[in-house]
Design a protein around this motif. Structure first.
Motif, PDB file in Angstrom:
ATOM      1  N   ARG A   6     -70.783  66.159  32.043  1.00  0.00           N
ATOM      2  CA  ARG A   6     -71.876  65.397  31.433  1.00  0.00           C
ATOM      3  C   ARG A   6     -71.692  65.333  29.923  1.00  0.00           C
ATOM      4  O   ARG A   6     -71.358  66.332  29.296  1.00  0.00           O
ATOM      5  CB  ARG A   6     -73.206  66.064  31.765  1.00  0.00           C
ATOM      6  CG  ARG A   6     -74.396  65.172  31.515  1.00  0.00           C
ATOM      7  CD  ARG A   6     -75.661  65.799  32.020  1.00  0.00           C
ATOM      8  NE  ARG A   6     -76.739  64.820  32.005  1.00  0.00           N
ATOM      9  CZ  ARG A   6     -77.978  65.094  32.362  1.00  0.00           C
ATOM     10  NH1 ARG A   6     -78.295  66.304  32.793  1.00  0.00           N
ATOM     11  NH2 ARG A   6     -78.916  64.162  32.304  1.00  0.00           N
ATOM     12  N   GLU A  65     -76.035  59.505  34.486  1.00  0.00           N
ATOM     13  CA  GLU A  65     -77.108  60.458  34.788  1.00  0.00           C
ATOM     14  C   GLU A  65     -77.960  60.544  33.550  1.00  0.00           C
ATOM     15  O   GLU A  65     -77.466  61.003  32.514  1.00  0.00           O
ATOM     16  CB  GLU A  65     -76.520  61.827  35.111  1.00  0.00           C
ATOM     17  CG  GLU A  65     -77.559  62.866  35.438  1.00  0.00           C
ATOM     18  CD  GLU A  65     -76.929  64.158  35.976  1.00  0.00           C
ATOM     19  OE1 GLU A  65     -75.747  64.137  36.377  1.00  0.00           O
ATOM     20  OE2 GLU A  65     -77.626  65.163  35.966  1.00  0.00           O
ATOM     21  N   SER A  66     -79.136  60.059  33.634  1.00  0.00           N
ATOM     22  CA  SER A  66     -79.847  59.365  34.697  1.00  0.00           C
ATOM     23  C   SER A  66     -80.420  58.080  34.132  1.00  0.00           C
ATOM     24  O   SER A  66     -80.709  58.034  32.942  1.00  0.00           O
ATOM     25  CB  SER A  66     -81.040  60.204  35.164  1.00  0.00           C
ATOM     26  OG  SER A  66     -80.636  61.473  35.623  1.00  0.00           O
ATOM     27  N   ASN A 105     -84.046  60.796  39.332  1.00  0.00           N
ATOM     28  CA  ASN A 105     -84.893  61.726  40.077  1.00  0.00           C
ATOM     29  C   ASN A 105     -86.270  61.124  40.238  1.00  0.00           C
ATOM     30  O   ASN A 105     -86.608  60.140  39.578  1.00  0.00           O
ATOM     31  CB  ASN A 105     -84.945  63.098  39.394  1.00  0.00           C
ATOM     32  CG  ASN A 105     -85.720  63.054  38.098  1.00  0.00           C
ATOM     33  OD1 ASN A 105     -86.943  62.962  38.086  1.00  0.00           O
ATOM     34  ND2 ASN A 105     -85.001  63.083  36.980  1.00  0.00           N
ATOM     35  N   ASP A 111     -88.995  66.764  34.606  1.00  0.00           N
ATOM     36  CA  ASP A 111     -87.686  66.813  35.258  1.00  0.00           C
ATOM     37  C   ASP A 111     -87.547  68.286  35.677  1.00  0.00           C
ATOM     38  O   ASP A 111     -88.509  68.910  36.104  1.00  0.00           O
ATOM     39  CB  ASP A 111     -86.642  66.352  34.220  1.00  0.00           C
ATOM     40  CG  ASP A 111     -85.294  65.995  34.813  1.00  0.00           C
ATOM     41  OD1 ASP A 111     -84.786  66.783  35.615  1.00  0.00           O
ATOM     42  OD2 ASP A 111     -84.739  64.953  34.461  1.00  0.00           O
ATOM     43  N   TRP A 112     -86.408  68.877  35.499  1.00  0.00           N
ATOM     44  CA  TRP A 112     -86.223  70.278  35.862  1.00  0.00           C
ATOM     45  C   TRP A 112     -87.194  71.189  35.090  1.00  0.00           C
ATOM     46  O   TRP A 112     -87.596  70.876  33.972  1.00  0.00           O
ATOM     47  CB  TRP A 112     -84.778  70.698  35.585  1.00  0.00           C
ATOM     48  CG  TRP A 112     -84.374  70.383  34.190  1.00  0.00           C
ATOM     49  CD1 TRP A 112     -83.859  69.205  33.736  1.00  0.00           C
ATOM     50  CD2 TRP A 112     -84.499  71.241  33.055  1.00  0.00           C
ATOM     51  NE1 TRP A 112     -83.649  69.283  32.394  1.00  0.00           N
ATOM     52  CE2 TRP A 112     -84.038  70.510  31.951  1.00  0.00           C
ATOM     53  CE3 TRP A 112     -84.960  72.539  32.872  1.00  0.00           C
ATOM     54  CZ2 TRP A 112     -84.022  71.051  30.668  1.00  0.00           C
ATOM     55  CZ3 TRP A 112     -84.947  73.083  31.601  1.00  0.00           C
ATOM     56  CH2 TRP A 112     -84.481  72.343  30.518  1.00  0.00           C
ATOM     57  N   HIS A 207     -81.613  62.862  42.671  1.00  0.00           N
ATOM     58  CA  HIS A 207     -81.389  64.291  42.393  1.00  0.00           C
ATOM     59  C   HIS A 207     -82.520  65.107  43.015  1.00  0.00           C
ATOM     60  O   HIS A 207     -83.672  64.709  42.938  1.00  0.00           O
ATOM     61  CB  HIS A 207     -81.347  64.517  40.876  1.00  0.00           C
ATOM     62  CG  HIS A 207     -80.866  65.869  40.480  1.00  0.00           C
ATOM     63  ND1 HIS A 207     -81.653  66.996  40.555  1.00  0.00           N
ATOM     64  CD2 HIS A 207     -79.660  66.293  40.031  1.00  0.00           C
ATOM     65  CE1 HIS A 207     -80.952  68.055  40.148  1.00  0.00           C
ATOM     66  NE2 HIS A 207     -79.737  67.651  39.832  1.00  0.00           N
ATOM     67  N   ASP A 210     -86.098  70.210  40.971  1.00  0.00           N
ATOM     68  CA  ASP A 210     -85.527  71.433  40.425  1.00  0.00           C
ATOM     69  C   ASP A 210     -86.581  72.213  39.660  1.00  0.00           C
ATOM     70  O   ASP A 210     -86.915  71.816  38.561  1.00  0.00           O
ATOM     71  CB  ASP A 210     -84.352  71.063  39.499  1.00  0.00           C
ATOM     72  CG  ASP A 210     -83.605  72.297  39.035  1.00  0.00           C
ATOM     73  OD1 ASP A 210     -83.915  73.391  39.527  1.00  0.00           O
ATOM     74  OD2 ASP A 210     -82.728  72.155  38.179  1.00  0.00           O
ATOM     75  N   CYS A 245     -77.286  68.678  44.502  1.00  0.00           N
ATOM     76  CA  CYS A 245     -77.199  69.650  43.416  1.00  0.00           C
ATOM     77  C   CYS A 245     -77.380  71.030  44.029  1.00  0.00           C
ATOM     78  O   CYS A 245     -78.467  71.376  44.484  1.00  0.00           O
ATOM     79  CB  CYS A 245     -78.271  69.358  42.369  1.00  0.00           C
ATOM     80  SG  CYS A 245     -78.291  70.570  41.031  1.00  0.00           S
ATOM     81  N   HIS A 274     -73.299  67.954  42.303  1.00  0.00           N
ATOM     82  CA  HIS A 274     -73.473  68.888  41.182  1.00  0.00           C
ATOM     83  C   HIS A 274     -73.228  70.275  41.749  1.00  0.00           C
ATOM     84  O   HIS A 274     -73.934  70.678  42.672  1.00  0.00           O
ATOM     85  CB  HIS A 274     -74.924  68.883  40.683  1.00  0.00           C
ATOM     86  CG  HIS A 274     -75.290  67.679  39.892  1.00  0.00           C
ATOM     87  ND1 HIS A 274     -76.541  67.532  39.326  1.00  0.00           N
ATOM     88  CD2 HIS A 274     -74.587  66.568  39.538  1.00  0.00           C
ATOM     89  CE1 HIS A 274     -76.592  66.380  38.664  1.00  0.00           C
ATOM     90  NE2 HIS A 274     -75.431  65.777  38.793  1.00  0.00           N
ATOM     91  N   ARG A 276     -73.119  74.225  40.985  1.00  0.00           N
ATOM     92  CA  ARG A 276     -73.342  75.403  40.138  1.00  0.00           C
ATOM     93  C   ARG A 276     -73.879  76.521  41.011  1.00  0.00           C
ATOM     94  O   ARG A 276     -74.394  76.283  42.105  1.00  0.00           O
ATOM     95  CB  ARG A 276     -74.284  75.103  38.969  1.00  0.00           C
ATOM     96  CG  ARG A 276     -75.688  74.669  39.342  1.00  0.00           C
ATOM     97  CD  ARG A 276     -76.517  74.461  38.079  1.00  0.00           C
ATOM     98  NE  ARG A 276     -77.611  73.538  38.195  1.00  0.00           N
ATOM     99  CZ  ARG A 276     -78.847  73.875  38.535  1.00  0.00           C
ATOM    100  NH1 ARG A 276     -79.133  75.128  38.854  1.00  0.00           N
ATOM    101  NH2 ARG A 276     -79.800  72.970  38.589  1.00  0.00           N
ATOM    102  N   ARG A 317     -69.512  67.335  39.405  1.00  0.00           N
ATOM    103  CA  ARG A 317     -69.483  67.943  38.074  1.00  0.00           C
ATOM    104  C   ARG A 317     -70.000  69.364  38.135  1.00  0.00           C
ATOM    105  O   ARG A 317     -70.794  69.707  39.014  1.00  0.00           O
ATOM    106  CB  ARG A 317     -70.253  67.096  37.051  1.00  0.00           C
ATOM    107  CG  ARG A 317     -71.770  67.065  37.191  1.00  0.00           C
ATOM    108  CD  ARG A 317     -72.380  66.391  35.968  1.00  0.00           C
ATOM    109  NE  ARG A 317     -73.833  66.377  35.961  1.00  0.00           N
ATOM    110  CZ  ARG A 317     -74.601  67.368  35.518  1.00  0.00           C
ATOM    111  NH1 ARG A 317     -74.082  68.503  35.095  1.00  0.00           N
ATOM    112  NH2 ARG A 317     -75.923  67.251  35.530  1.00  0.00           N
ATOM    113  N   ASP A 319     -72.530  71.819  36.957  1.00  0.00           N
ATOM    114  CA  ASP A 319     -73.849  71.433  36.440  1.00  0.00           C
ATOM    115  C   ASP A 319     -74.118  72.268  35.207  1.00  0.00           C
ATOM    116  O   ASP A 319     -73.365  72.194  34.241  1.00  0.00           O
ATOM    117  CB  ASP A 319     -74.881  71.592  37.556  1.00  0.00           C
ATOM    118  CG  ASP A 319     -76.074  70.682  37.382  1.00  0.00           C
ATOM    119  OD1 ASP A 319     -76.217  70.076  36.328  1.00  0.00           O
ATOM    120  OD2 ASP A 319     -76.876  70.577  38.315  1.00  0.00           O
ATOM    121  N   HIS A 320     -75.114  73.086  35.221  1.00  0.00           N
ATOM    122  CA  HIS A 320     -75.373  73.887  34.016  1.00  0.00           C
ATOM    123  C   HIS A 320     -74.358  75.024  33.911  1.00  0.00           C
ATOM    124  O   HIS A 320     -73.742  75.407  34.891  1.00  0.00           O
ATOM    125  CB  HIS A 320     -76.777  74.491  34.087  1.00  0.00           C
ATOM    126  CG  HIS A 320     -77.832  73.465  34.336  1.00  0.00           C
ATOM    127  ND1 HIS A 320     -79.033  73.753  34.916  1.00  0.00           N
ATOM    128  CD2 HIS A 320     -77.844  72.139  34.084  1.00  0.00           C
ATOM    129  CE1 HIS A 320     -79.749  72.640  35.010  1.00  0.00           C
ATOM    130  NE2 HIS A 320     -79.048  71.651  34.516  1.00  0.00           N
TER     131      HIS A 320
END
Ligand code: CS2
Ligand code: MN
Length: 359
Positions: A6, A65-66, A105, A111-112, A207, A210, A245, A274, A276, A317, A319-320
């Protein structure tokens, strides 16, 4: 499959495209136009500019994204039609710039969500963490303020100050809305947008929530396999796809991620991966960890094997990541740990392909 990273753009990312291009095995970036307010049309030229910059560094730009969904669409207000029209125009421009996958999302308001953006881990690194005890009794406004105060000065996707300024009003608008109401609004959106996405060769990739649980009483509809079944049934098209994810869905240990990947992969509904790892301490108490399986609750090998089994050919990818080696950066999106993470994924991928004999 393409390995991606990202990127927040030249102005907003402390990490350069050259640095991303130097990560072994990296194929492309996942980009976005962060300056366009939610609901407005994404113009073609700046998208082409990202593509040009990426290609100069031998990277693809095929994944977004996104493109965020305007709250009026999630709320089902009459004004949604105008925003849906704009969304479709953005998709067409993205397609013209060569984009193939668009992540989004459908989480109301936030969001998260995390309760700590820099929880110290045993080795001196820090990571994003969530502990529901710390949310209980807290006002969303205070929670949002804490997030902003601890973001090292970076704007975090999903926590833009404009959005947070309207928090109280937004909460009032969602008052009384349940999961079925929100699902109806997603269906309305998808029925309008997916045929258009299909026409221009784009896969939409919702997504998961989260964390995948209601936060502050707001409805959430992308939490588990059953929710994904319902979304898949809304519009029967490969362009109505998912971002799987692992860290989001996996924070509920009842979600069997390899099974979810195999099931929806065989239905050709996975548009984006995603990957992680997280350590779940008890239900709804977790923190993010290094990608390697032994550090967390998820079996990353099994996850990569499932991705292999469905012959996935879209973007993946890391992710975090944690903050390590004294890096100062956007929480979750430092360079070092994500680069290490993607190399672990590449290593597993090469080994699985060799042993299973595909490539
Ligand atoms: C991230 C999200 O929380 C995550 O796992 O990947 O910030 C994600 O980018 C958005 O929710 C997608 O719209
Ligand atoms: Mn994710």
């Amino acid at each position: 499959m393409r390995f991606t990273f990202r990127w927040y753009g030249e102005k907003d990312d402390q990490i350069s495209l050259q640095q991303i291009g130097q990560i072994p095995g990296m194929d492309g970036i996942v980009g976005a136009l962060f300056d366009i307010p939610v609901g407005e049309v994404w113009p073609l030229e700046p998208l082409r500019e990202i593509k040009r910059q990426a290609e100069k560094n031998n990277l693809y730009f095929k994944d977004i994204e996104s493109i965020n969904v305007h709250e009026d669409i999630k709320l089902g207000l009459p004004s949604r039609d105008k925003y849906i029209e704009n969304y479709i125009l953005s998709l067409r421009n993205a397609a013209k710039a060569g984009v193939e996958v668009v992540c989004y999302n459908f989480m109301p308001v936030f969001d998260w969500t995390r309760t700590d953006l820099a929880k110290p881990l045993y080795d001196g690194s820090t990571a994003l963490a969530y502990d529901y005890h710390l949310i209980a009794g807290k006002k969303p406004q205070d929670m949002a303020k804490e997030i902003l105060d601890n973001s090292n000065g970076f704007v975090l996707p999903g926590w833009e100050p404009e959005r947070l300024a309207q928090l109280t009003e937004l909460f009032n608008q969602y008052d009384g809305m349940d999961e079925d109401d929100l699902r109806d609004n997603l269906k309305y959106f998808l029925q309008a947008v997916v045929p258009e996405a299909e026409n221009c060769g784009i896969k939409m990739a919702i997504h998961p929530d989260d964390p995948p649980i209601s936060v502050f009483g707001l409805p959430r509809i992308v939490k588990n396999e059953k929710d994904l079944d319902k979304i898949a049934a809304m519009v029967d098209s490969e362009s109505n796809g998912f971002t799987i994810c692992t860290g989001s869905l996996g924070s509920n240990l009842k979600n069997d991620i390899p099974h979810i990947i195999r099931k929806f992969g065989r239905q050709k509904r996975i548009a984006f991966m995603h990957v992680r790892n997280i350590q779940v301490h008890e239900p709804w108490v977790f923190n993010e960890v290094a990608h390697k399986s032994k550090h967390g609750s998820l079996d990353i090998f099994e996850i990569m094997k499932a991705i292999y089994d469905i012959d996935f050919d879209g973007p993946i990818r890391p992710d975090h990541g944690r903050m390590i080696w004294d890096e100062k950066g956007r929480p979750g999106y430092g360079l070092f740990d994500r680069a290490l993470g993607v190399n672990y994924l590449c290593g597993l991928w090469d080994a699985i392909n060799r042993i299973c004999g595909r490539k």
